[in-house]
Design a protein around this motif. Structure first.
Motif, mmCIF file in Angstrom:
data_model
loop_
_atom_site.group_PDB
_atom_site.id
_atom_site.type_symbol
_atom_site.label_atom_id
_atom_site.label_comp_id
_atom_site.label_asym_id
_atom_site.label_seq_id
_atom_site.Cartn_x
_atom_site.Cartn_y
_atom_site.Cartn_z
ATOM 1 N N THR A 126 51.971 58.580 64.436
ATOM 2 C CA THR A 126 51.974 59.653 65.418
ATOM 3 C C THR A 126 50.525 59.915 65.809
ATOM 4 N N VAL A 127 50.210 59.778 67.094
ATOM 5 C CA VAL A 127 48.836 59.918 67.562
ATOM 6 C C VAL A 127 48.687 61.234 68.302
ATOM 7 N N PHE A 128 47.818 62.099 67.743
ATOM 8 C CA PHE A 128 47.548 63.389 68.368
ATOM 9 C C PHE A 128 46.296 63.298 69.253
ATOM 10 N N ALA A 129 45.844 64.427 69.771
ATOM 11 C CA ALA A 129 44.763 64.466 70.752
ATOM 12 C C ALA A 129 43.490 63.801 70.217
ATOM 13 N N PRO A 130 42.788 63.063 71.066
ATOM 14 C CA PRO A 130 41.549 62.401 70.643
ATOM 15 C C PRO A 130 40.352 63.344 70.695
ATOM 16 N N ASP A 131 39.254 62.884 70.111
ATOM 17 C CA ASP A 131 37.980 63.566 70.342
ATOM 18 C C ASP A 131 37.609 63.426 71.814
ATOM 19 N N ARG A 132 37.050 64.493 72.355
ATOM 20 C CA ARG A 132 36.552 64.472 73.718
ATOM 21 C C ARG A 132 35.151 65.083 73.738
ATOM 22 N N PRO A 133 34.356 64.818 74.758
ATOM 23 C CA PRO A 133 33.005 65.380 74.792
ATOM 24 C C PRO A 133 32.980 66.902 74.719
ATOM 25 N N ASP A 134 34.016 67.558 75.253
ATOM 26 C CA ASP A 134 34.032 69.020 75.281
ATOM 27 C C ASP A 134 34.745 69.639 74.083
ATOM 28 N N ALA A 135 35.398 68.828 73.248
ATOM 29 C CA ALA A 135 36.129 69.382 72.112
ATOM 30 C C ALA A 135 36.525 68.281 71.143
ATOM 31 N N PRO A 136 36.275 68.482 69.841
ATOM 32 C CA PRO A 136 36.760 67.492 68.877
ATOM 33 C C PRO A 136 38.272 67.556 68.759
ATOM 34 N N GLY A 137 38.875 66.448 68.422
ATOM 35 C CA GLY A 137 40.309 66.434 68.189
ATOM 36 C C GLY A 137 40.666 67.120 66.881
ATOM 37 N N PRO A 138 41.941 67.354 66.636
ATOM 38 C CA PRO A 138 42.377 68.015 65.407
ATOM 39 C C PRO A 138 42.235 67.090 64.204
ATOM 40 N N HIS A 139 42.163 67.696 63.010
ATOM 41 C CA HIS A 139 42.098 66.953 61.751
ATOM 42 C C HIS A 139 43.217 67.420 60.832
ATOM 43 N N ILE A 140 43.784 66.487 60.090
ATOM 44 C CA ILE A 140 44.665 66.811 58.971
ATOM 45 C C ILE A 140 43.888 66.446 57.718
ATOM 46 N N HIS A 141 43.571 67.432 56.884
ATOM 47 C CA HIS A 141 42.680 67.182 55.754
ATOM 48 C C HIS A 141 43.388 66.611 54.534
ATOM 49 N N ASN A 142 44.711 66.720 54.461
ATOM 50 C CA ASN A 142 45.441 66.041 53.378
ATOM 51 C C ASN A 142 45.294 64.542 53.572
ATOM 52 N N GLU A 143 45.047 63.801 52.504
ATOM 53 C CA GLU A 143 44.905 62.362 52.672
ATOM 54 C C GLU A 143 46.235 61.687 52.959
ATOM 55 N N GLN A 144 47.336 62.296 52.546
ATOM 56 C CA GLN A 144 48.668 61.895 52.986
ATOM 57 C C GLN A 144 49.434 63.157 53.361
ATOM 58 N N LEU A 145 50.421 62.998 54.257
ATOM 59 C CA LEU A 145 51.204 64.174 54.641
ATOM 60 C C LEU A 145 51.908 64.789 53.439
ATOM 61 N N ILE A 146 52.344 63.946 52.497
ATOM 62 C CA ILE A 146 52.958 64.453 51.278
ATOM 63 C C ILE A 146 52.037 64.140 50.111
ATOM 64 N N ARG A 147 51.560 65.197 49.469
ATOM 65 C CA ARG A 147 50.754 65.065 48.258
ATOM 66 C C ARG A 147 51.190 66.160 47.286
ATOM 67 N N TYR A 148 51.069 65.858 45.989
ATOM 68 C CA TYR A 148 51.444 66.820 44.961
ATOM 69 C C TYR A 148 50.215 67.597 44.484
ATOM 70 N N ALA A 149 50.400 68.874 44.251
ATOM 71 C CA ALA A 149 49.312 69.756 43.848
ATOM 72 C C ALA A 149 48.779 69.378 42.473
ATOM 73 N N GLY A 150 47.515 69.724 42.248
ATOM 74 C CA GLY A 150 46.896 69.569 40.943
ATOM 75 C C GLY A 150 46.292 70.896 40.509
ATOM 76 N N TYR A 151 46.770 71.448 39.389
ATOM 77 C CA TYR A 151 46.328 72.758 38.898
ATOM 78 C C TYR A 151 45.487 72.585 37.635
ATOM 79 N N PRO A 152 44.187 72.862 37.691
ATOM 80 C CA PRO A 152 43.364 72.782 36.477
ATOM 81 C C PRO A 152 43.853 73.786 35.426
ATOM 82 N N GLN A 153 43.884 73.343 34.172
ATOM 83 C CA GLN A 153 44.331 74.176 33.062
ATOM 84 C C GLN A 153 43.140 74.591 32.190
ATOM 85 N N PRO A 154 43.295 75.672 31.417
ATOM 86 C CA PRO A 154 42.185 76.155 30.583
ATOM 87 C C PRO A 154 41.634 75.113 29.615
ATOM 88 N N ASP A 155 42.477 74.177 29.171
ATOM 89 C CA ASP A 155 42.019 73.175 28.205
ATOM 90 C C ASP A 155 41.352 71.971 28.866
#
Length: 384
Positions: A126-155
Protein backbone atom coordinates in the motif's frame (compact mmCIF):
# COMPACT_ATOMS: atom_id res chain seq x y z
CA UNK A 1 8.88 -15.80 1.78
CA UNK A 2 8.80 -12.89 4.15
CA UNK A 3 9.25 -9.67 2.25
CA UNK A 4 10.48 -8.45 5.58
CA UNK A 5 13.74 -10.01 4.52
CA UNK A 6 13.90 -8.12 1.30
CA UNK A 7 14.90 -4.53 2.06
CA UNK A 8 18.44 -3.66 1.18
CA UNK A 9 20.59 -1.10 2.87
CA UNK A 10 21.73 1.73 0.71
CA UNK A 11 22.19 5.48 0.51
CA UNK A 12 18.98 7.31 1.21
CA UNK A 13 17.63 10.06 -0.99
CA UNK A 14 19.71 13.21 -0.39
CA UNK A 15 18.10 15.60 2.07
CA UNK A 16 16.22 18.10 -0.06
CA UNK A 17 17.08 16.42 -3.37
CA UNK A 18 17.79 18.90 -6.12
CA UNK A 19 16.05 18.87 -9.47
CA UNK A 20 19.12 17.64 -11.35
CA UNK A 21 19.44 14.57 -9.12
CA UNK A 22 15.72 13.83 -9.38
CA UNK A 23 15.75 14.11 -13.16
CA UNK A 24 18.73 11.76 -13.45
CA UNK A 25 16.94 9.19 -11.29
CA UNK A 26 13.69 9.70 -13.19
CA UNK A 27 15.39 9.23 -16.56
CA UNK A 28 16.98 5.94 -15.48
CA UNK A 29 13.64 4.69 -14.20
CA UNK A 30 11.65 5.77 -17.26
CA UNK A 31 14.19 4.11 -19.54
CA UNK A 32 13.78 0.92 -17.51
CA UNK A 33 9.98 1.21 -17.55
CA UNK A 34 9.76 1.50 -21.34
CA UNK A 35 12.70 -0.82 -21.90
CA UNK A 36 10.77 -3.67 -20.27
CA UNK A 37 7.79 -3.17 -22.54
CA UNK A 38 5.57 -0.86 -20.51
CA UNK A 39 3.62 2.22 -21.52
CA UNK A 40 2.53 3.77 -24.78
CA UNK A 41 4.82 5.89 -26.90
CA UNK A 42 8.38 6.17 -25.67
CA UNK A 43 10.60 7.51 -22.89
CA UNK A 44 11.45 10.78 -24.62
CA UNK A 45 7.89 12.12 -24.54
CA UNK A 46 7.37 10.99 -20.95
CA UNK A 47 10.63 12.60 -19.82
CA UNK A 48 9.58 15.87 -21.43
CA UNK A 49 6.43 15.78 -19.27
CA UNK A 50 8.47 15.01 -16.17
CA UNK A 51 10.97 17.83 -16.81
CA UNK A 52 8.15 20.32 -17.20
CA UNK A 53 6.48 19.13 -14.00
CA UNK A 54 9.73 19.23 -12.01
CA UNK A 55 10.48 22.70 -13.31
CA UNK A 56 7.08 23.91 -12.12
CA UNK A 57 6.68 22.07 -8.82
CA UNK A 58 10.08 20.64 -7.80
CA UNK A 59 8.78 17.09 -8.16
CA UNK A 60 6.62 14.88 -10.40
CA UNK A 61 3.88 12.28 -10.12
CA UNK A 62 4.19 8.68 -11.25
CA UNK A 63 1.43 7.25 -13.38
CA UNK A 64 -0.48 4.31 -11.91
CA UNK A 65 1.44 1.93 -14.19
CA UNK A 66 4.79 3.47 -13.28
CA UNK A 67 4.02 3.13 -9.58
CA UNK A 68 3.04 -0.54 -9.91
CA UNK A 69 6.09 -1.36 -12.03
CA UNK A 70 8.39 0.52 -9.66
CA UNK A 71 7.08 -1.23 -6.57
CA UNK A 72 7.49 -4.65 -8.18
CA UNK A 73 10.99 -3.94 -9.46
CA UNK A 74 11.91 -2.66 -6.00
CA UNK A 75 11.10 -6.16 -4.75
CA UNK A 76 13.09 -7.68 -7.62
CA UNK A 77 16.08 -5.53 -6.63
CA UNK A 78 15.94 -6.35 -2.89
CA UNK A 79 19.19 -8.18 -2.31
CA UNK A 80 18.19 -9.62 1.06
CA UNK A 81 14.96 -11.30 -0.02
CA UNK A 82 14.93 -15.02 -0.76
CA UNK A 83 11.33 -14.93 -2.02
CA UNK A 84 11.65 -12.78 -5.12
CA UNK A 85 10.45 -15.45 -7.56
CA UNK A 86 6.97 -13.90 -7.28
CA UNK A 87 7.92 -10.26 -7.76
CA UNK A 88 5.58 -9.81 -10.71
CA UNK A 89 2.59 -10.85 -8.58
CA UNK A 90 2.89 -8.00 -6.04
CA UNK A 91 -0.54 -6.42 -5.60
CA UNK A 92 -0.15 -2.63 -5.53
CA UNK A 93 -2.71 -0.57 -3.60
CA UNK A 94 -2.36 3.05 -4.75
CA UNK A 95 -3.29 5.28 -1.80
CA UNK A 96 -1.13 8.28 -2.66
CA UNK A 97 -4.04 10.61 -1.97
CA UNK A 98 -3.93 9.69 1.73
CA UNK A 99 -1.57 11.54 4.08
CA UNK A 100 -3.52 11.82 7.36
CA UNK A 101 -3.02 9.46 10.30
CA UNK A 102 -6.64 8.26 10.45
CA UNK A 103 -6.67 7.44 6.75
CA UNK A 104 -3.34 5.64 6.96
CA UNK A 105 -4.55 3.62 9.93
CA UNK A 106 -7.78 2.66 8.20
CA UNK A 107 -6.00 1.63 4.99
CA UNK A 108 -3.40 -0.31 6.97
CA UNK A 109 -6.21 -2.37 8.49
CA UNK A 110 -7.64 -2.99 5.03
CA UNK A 111 -4.18 -4.02 3.83
CA UNK A 112 -3.86 -6.58 6.63
CA UNK A 113 -7.29 -8.05 6.01
CA UNK A 114 -6.97 -8.18 2.24
CA UNK A 115 -3.37 -9.43 2.20
CA UNK A 116 -4.16 -12.01 4.89
CA UNK A 117 -6.97 -13.49 2.86
CA UNK A 118 -8.06 -15.70 5.73
CA UNK A 119 -4.73 -17.52 5.46
CA UNK A 120 -4.14 -17.31 1.71
CA UNK A 121 -1.44 -14.66 2.09
CA UNK A 122 -1.04 -12.39 -0.91
CA UNK A 123 2.09 -10.23 -1.52
CA UNK A 124 0.75 -6.69 -1.21
CA UNK A 125 1.98 -3.11 -0.94
CA UNK A 126 0.00 0.00 0.00
CA UNK A 127 1.64 3.24 -1.16
CA UNK A 128 0.74 6.42 0.69
CA UNK A 129 1.62 10.05 -0.13
CA UNK A 130 5.23 10.71 -1.19
CA UNK A 131 7.65 13.30 0.09
CA UNK A 132 7.18 16.60 -1.68
CA UNK A 133 9.22 19.82 -1.58
CA UNK A 134 6.48 21.56 0.43
CA UNK A 135 5.74 18.70 2.84
CA UNK A 136 7.28 15.39 3.90
CA UNK A 137 5.17 12.30 3.42
CA UNK A 138 3.73 10.37 6.37
CA UNK A 139 5.75 7.82 8.37
CA UNK A 140 4.74 4.62 10.12
CA UNK A 141 7.29 4.14 12.89
CA UNK A 142 6.46 0.49 13.66
CA UNK A 143 8.89 -1.68 11.74
CA UNK A 144 5.98 -3.98 10.91
CA UNK A 145 2.27 -3.23 11.03
CA UNK A 146 1.91 -6.05 13.56
CA UNK A 147 4.46 -6.15 16.36
CA UNK A 148 4.23 -7.47 19.91
CA UNK A 149 4.93 -5.20 22.87
CA UNK A 150 7.99 -5.56 25.07
CA UNK A 151 7.65 -4.61 28.76
CA UNK A 152 10.88 -4.25 30.79
CA UNK A 153 10.64 -6.01 34.16
CA UNK A 154 12.30 -5.06 37.48
CA UNK A 155 14.69 -8.02 37.24
CA UNK A 156 16.03 -6.83 33.88
CA UNK A 157 14.07 -9.27 31.72
CA UNK A 158 11.46 -8.28 29.16
CA UNK A 159 7.89 -9.56 29.07
CA UNK A 160 7.07 -9.95 25.39
CA UNK A 161 9.38 -9.01 22.52
CA UNK A 162 12.57 -7.20 23.58
CA UNK A 163 12.91 -5.91 20.02
CA UNK A 164 9.97 -3.59 20.56
CA UNK A 165 10.73 -2.03 23.94
CA UNK A 166 11.31 1.42 22.44
CA UNK A 167 8.05 1.67 20.49
CA UNK A 168 6.20 0.11 23.45
CA UNK A 169 7.46 2.82 25.77
CA UNK A 170 6.53 5.49 23.24
CA UNK A 171 3.01 4.10 22.98
CA UNK A 172 2.68 3.90 26.78
CA UNK A 173 3.78 7.53 27.15
CA UNK A 174 1.04 8.51 24.76
CA UNK A 175 -1.69 6.76 26.69
CA UNK A 176 -1.82 3.24 25.23
CA UNK A 177 -2.30 0.39 27.67
CA UNK A 178 -1.76 -3.22 26.73
CA UNK A 179 -3.02 -6.26 28.55
CA UNK A 180 0.45 -7.07 29.87
CA UNK A 181 0.92 -10.41 28.08
CA UNK A 182 3.80 -11.73 25.98
CA UNK A 183 1.83 -11.14 22.77
CA UNK A 184 0.12 -7.76 23.08
CA UNK A 185 -0.30 -6.23 19.61
CA UNK A 186 1.10 -2.71 19.54
CA UNK A 187 -0.83 0.21 18.07
CA UNK A 188 0.44 1.82 14.89
CA UNK A 189 2.62 4.87 15.55
CA UNK A 190 1.90 7.20 12.62
CA UNK A 191 3.55 10.57 12.08
CA UNK A 192 2.32 13.23 9.67
CA UNK A 193 3.55 16.74 8.95
CA UNK A 194 0.23 18.22 10.03
CA UNK A 195 -0.64 16.20 13.11
CA UNK A 196 2.67 14.91 14.47
CA UNK A 197 2.60 11.44 16.06
CA UNK A 198 -0.72 9.69 16.59
CA UNK A 199 -1.59 6.15 17.70
CA UNK A 200 -3.98 3.85 15.86
CA UNK A 201 -5.01 0.57 17.47
CA UNK A 202 -5.48 -2.44 15.22
CA UNK A 203 -8.84 -4.19 15.56
CA UNK A 204 -8.81 -7.97 16.20
CA UNK A 205 -10.11 -8.77 12.71
CA UNK A 206 -6.94 -7.23 11.23
CA UNK A 207 -4.57 -9.45 13.22
CA UNK A 208 -4.47 -13.00 11.86
CA UNK A 209 -2.56 -15.11 14.40
CA UNK A 210 -1.62 -18.77 14.68
CA UNK A 211 -1.42 -20.61 18.01
CA UNK A 212 1.59 -22.90 18.03
CA UNK A 213 1.57 -26.60 18.78
CA UNK A 214 3.78 -29.56 17.88
CA UNK A 215 2.88 -32.74 15.98
CA UNK A 216 4.68 -35.02 18.49
CA UNK A 217 4.94 -33.09 21.77
CA UNK A 218 1.57 -32.39 23.42
CA UNK A 219 3.23 -30.17 26.02
CA UNK A 220 4.22 -27.65 23.32
CA UNK A 221 0.71 -26.16 23.11
CA UNK A 222 0.93 -25.45 26.83
CA UNK A 223 3.74 -22.96 26.22
CA UNK A 224 1.08 -20.51 25.04
CA UNK A 225 3.01 -19.40 21.95
CA UNK A 226 1.55 -17.66 18.93
CA UNK A 227 2.66 -15.57 15.98
CA UNK A 228 0.99 -13.27 13.49
CA UNK A 229 0.61 -14.48 9.92
CA UNK A 230 1.11 -11.39 7.72
CA UNK A 231 4.59 -9.82 7.99
CA UNK A 232 4.00 -6.28 6.70
CA UNK A 233 7.20 -4.22 6.71
CA UNK A 234 6.25 -0.60 7.38
CA UNK A 235 9.37 1.39 8.34
CA UNK A 236 11.10 1.47 4.97
CA UNK A 237 11.31 4.03 2.18
CA UNK A 238 10.15 2.97 -1.27
CA UNK A 239 12.27 4.89 -3.76
CA UNK A 240 11.27 5.02 -7.43
CA UNK A 241 12.84 7.34 -9.97
CA UNK A 242 13.90 9.95 -7.43
CA UNK A 243 10.54 9.97 -5.64
CA UNK A 244 10.50 8.74 -2.05
CA UNK A 245 7.43 7.13 -0.48
CA UNK A 246 8.17 6.99 3.27
CA UNK A 247 4.96 5.10 4.08
CA UNK A 248 4.63 2.08 1.79
CA UNK A 249 3.95 -1.03 3.91
CA UNK A 250 4.49 -4.29 2.03
CA UNK A 251 4.35 -8.01 2.73
CA UNK A 252 4.86 -11.51 1.45
CA UNK A 253 4.34 -14.62 3.53
CA UNK A 254 6.60 -16.02 6.22
CA UNK A 255 9.41 -18.47 5.80
CA UNK A 256 9.18 -20.68 8.89
CA UNK A 257 12.72 -20.02 10.11
CA UNK A 258 11.98 -16.31 10.39
CA UNK A 259 9.57 -17.14 13.18
CA UNK A 260 11.04 -20.29 14.69
CA UNK A 261 14.76 -19.54 14.41
CA UNK A 262 14.77 -15.75 14.73
CA UNK A 263 11.66 -14.27 16.37
CA UNK A 264 11.21 -17.06 18.89
CA UNK A 265 14.71 -18.50 19.03
CA UNK A 266 17.12 -15.55 19.12
CA UNK A 267 18.58 -14.78 22.53
CA UNK A 268 17.66 -11.09 22.19
CA UNK A 269 14.08 -11.93 21.19
CA UNK A 270 11.85 -14.54 22.88
CA UNK A 271 14.86 -16.79 23.65
CA UNK A 272 12.86 -20.01 23.77
CA UNK A 273 15.57 -22.58 23.07
CA UNK A 274 16.32 -23.19 26.79
CA UNK A 275 12.59 -23.56 27.48
CA UNK A 276 12.07 -26.08 24.67
CA UNK A 277 15.25 -27.95 25.62
CA UNK A 278 14.07 -28.30 29.21
CA UNK A 279 10.69 -29.63 28.07
CA UNK A 280 12.47 -32.13 25.82
CA UNK A 281 14.71 -33.17 28.74
CA UNK A 282 17.83 -32.51 26.69
CA UNK A 283 21.30 -32.53 28.20
CA UNK A 284 22.25 -28.85 28.33
CA UNK A 285 25.46 -29.34 30.31
CA UNK A 286 27.67 -28.79 27.27
CA UNK A 287 27.52 -27.14 23.89
CA UNK A 288 28.77 -30.41 22.44
CA UNK A 289 25.42 -32.12 23.11
CA UNK A 290 23.96 -29.83 20.39
CA UNK A 291 20.92 -29.22 22.57
CA UNK A 292 20.36 -25.83 20.96
CA UNK A 293 20.32 -27.38 17.49
CA UNK A 294 17.83 -30.06 18.49
CA UNK A 295 15.55 -27.57 20.24
CA UNK A 296 15.78 -25.19 17.30
CA UNK A 297 14.68 -27.83 14.80
CA UNK A 298 11.67 -28.79 16.92
CA UNK A 299 10.69 -25.14 17.37
CA UNK A 300 10.69 -24.74 13.61
CA UNK A 301 8.76 -27.98 13.16
CA UNK A 302 6.11 -26.55 15.46
CA UNK A 303 5.82 -23.33 13.44
CA UNK A 304 5.39 -25.12 10.10
CA UNK A 305 2.99 -27.66 11.58
CA UNK A 306 0.84 -25.00 13.25
CA UNK A 307 0.53 -22.75 10.23
CA UNK A 308 -0.31 -25.73 8.03
CA UNK A 309 -2.94 -26.97 10.47
CA UNK A 310 -4.47 -23.49 10.66
CA UNK A 311 -4.61 -23.21 6.86
CA UNK A 312 -2.24 -20.22 6.81
CA UNK A 313 0.33 -19.92 4.05
CA UNK A 314 3.97 -20.35 5.02
CA UNK A 315 7.05 -21.87 3.40
CA UNK A 316 10.02 -23.89 4.62
CA UNK A 317 13.59 -22.83 3.98
CA UNK A 318 14.45 -25.75 1.69
CA UNK A 319 11.53 -25.06 -0.65
CA UNK A 320 12.19 -21.33 -0.68
CA UNK A 321 15.89 -21.86 -1.38
CA UNK A 322 14.99 -23.93 -4.45
CA UNK A 323 12.58 -21.22 -5.59
CA UNK A 324 15.25 -18.57 -5.24
CA UNK A 325 17.60 -20.51 -7.51
CA UNK A 326 14.78 -20.63 -10.07
CA UNK A 327 14.37 -16.86 -9.75
CA UNK A 328 18.12 -16.34 -10.12
CA UNK A 329 18.21 -18.45 -13.30
CA UNK A 330 15.29 -16.52 -14.78
CA UNK A 331 16.95 -13.19 -14.07
CA UNK A 332 20.19 -14.37 -15.65
CA UNK A 333 18.26 -15.55 -18.73
CA UNK A 334 16.66 -12.09 -18.94
CA UNK A 335 20.11 -10.48 -18.88
CA UNK A 336 19.54 -8.80 -15.54
CA UNK A 337 21.69 -8.62 -12.43
CA UNK A 338 20.11 -10.37 -9.46
CA UNK A 339 21.63 -8.53 -6.49
CA UNK A 340 22.09 -10.99 -3.63
CA UNK A 341 23.50 -10.68 -0.13
CA UNK A 342 24.67 -14.23 0.70
CA UNK A 343 24.53 -13.62 4.45
CA UNK A 344 20.79 -12.87 4.26
CA UNK A 345 19.76 -15.35 1.57
CA UNK A 346 21.19 -18.41 3.34
CA UNK A 347 18.61 -19.56 5.92
CA UNK A 348 19.46 -19.44 9.66
CA UNK A 349 18.82 -23.21 9.97
CA UNK A 350 20.66 -25.96 8.03
CA UNK A 351 22.25 -23.45 5.68
CA UNK A 352 24.61 -25.90 4.00
CA UNK A 353 21.72 -28.29 3.31
CA UNK A 354 20.11 -25.71 1.02
CA UNK A 355 21.00 -24.92 -2.59
CA UNK A 356 21.58 -21.21 -1.93
CA UNK A 357 24.57 -21.95 0.32
CA UNK A 358 26.79 -23.48 -2.34
CA UNK A 359 27.50 -20.63 -4.73
CA UNK A 360 28.66 -17.05 -5.04
CA UNK A 361 26.40 -14.14 -5.99
CA UNK A 362 26.71 -10.72 -7.54
CA UNK A 363 25.50 -7.83 -5.45
CA UNK A 364 24.51 -4.30 -6.41
CA UNK A 365 22.55 -1.38 -5.00
CA UNK A 366 19.88 -0.94 -7.68
CA UNK A 367 16.83 1.33 -7.96
CA UNK A 368 13.87 1.15 -7.55
CA UNK A 369 14.29 -0.34 -4.06
CA UNK A 370 13.11 -0.45 -0.46
CA UNK A 371 15.63 1.40 1.69
CA UNK A 372 16.35 1.52 5.37
CA UNK A 373 15.78 4.72 7.29
CA UNK A 374 16.70 5.87 10.75
CA UNK A 375 14.03 5.06 13.32
CA UNK A 376 13.19 7.54 16.12
CA UNK A 377 12.67 4.72 18.63
CA UNK A 378 14.76 1.78 19.73
CA UNK A 379 15.05 -0.91 17.10
CA UNK A 380 14.86 -0.61 13.33
CA UNK A 381 14.00 -2.50 10.18
CA UNK A 382 14.90 -6.16 10.48
CA UNK A 383 14.42 -9.33 8.48
CA UNK A 384 11.88 -10.75 10.97
Amino acid sequence: MDVAASPTSGPATPAGPDSAWMLREAEQFIELFYGEGNGQGGPAARMAEIRAEVAGTGTYTHTVDELAFGARVAWRNSNRCIGRLYWRSLWVRDRRDISDAAGIGTESVKHLVEAGGGGRIRPTITVFAPDRPDAPGPHIHNEQLIRYAGYPQPDGTVLGDPRNVGVTELALRRGWRGAGTRFDVLPLVIETARDGIELFELPPEAVLEVELSHPRYPWFAGLGLRWHAVPVISAMNLEIGGIRYPAAPFNGWYMGTEIGARNLGDTDRYDLLPVVAAKMALDTSSNATLWRDRALVELNVAVLHSFDRAGVKITDHHTESNRFITHLEREEEAGRTCPTDWSWIVPPVSGSATLVFHRYYDDADLRPNYLRRECPVEGGPDRT
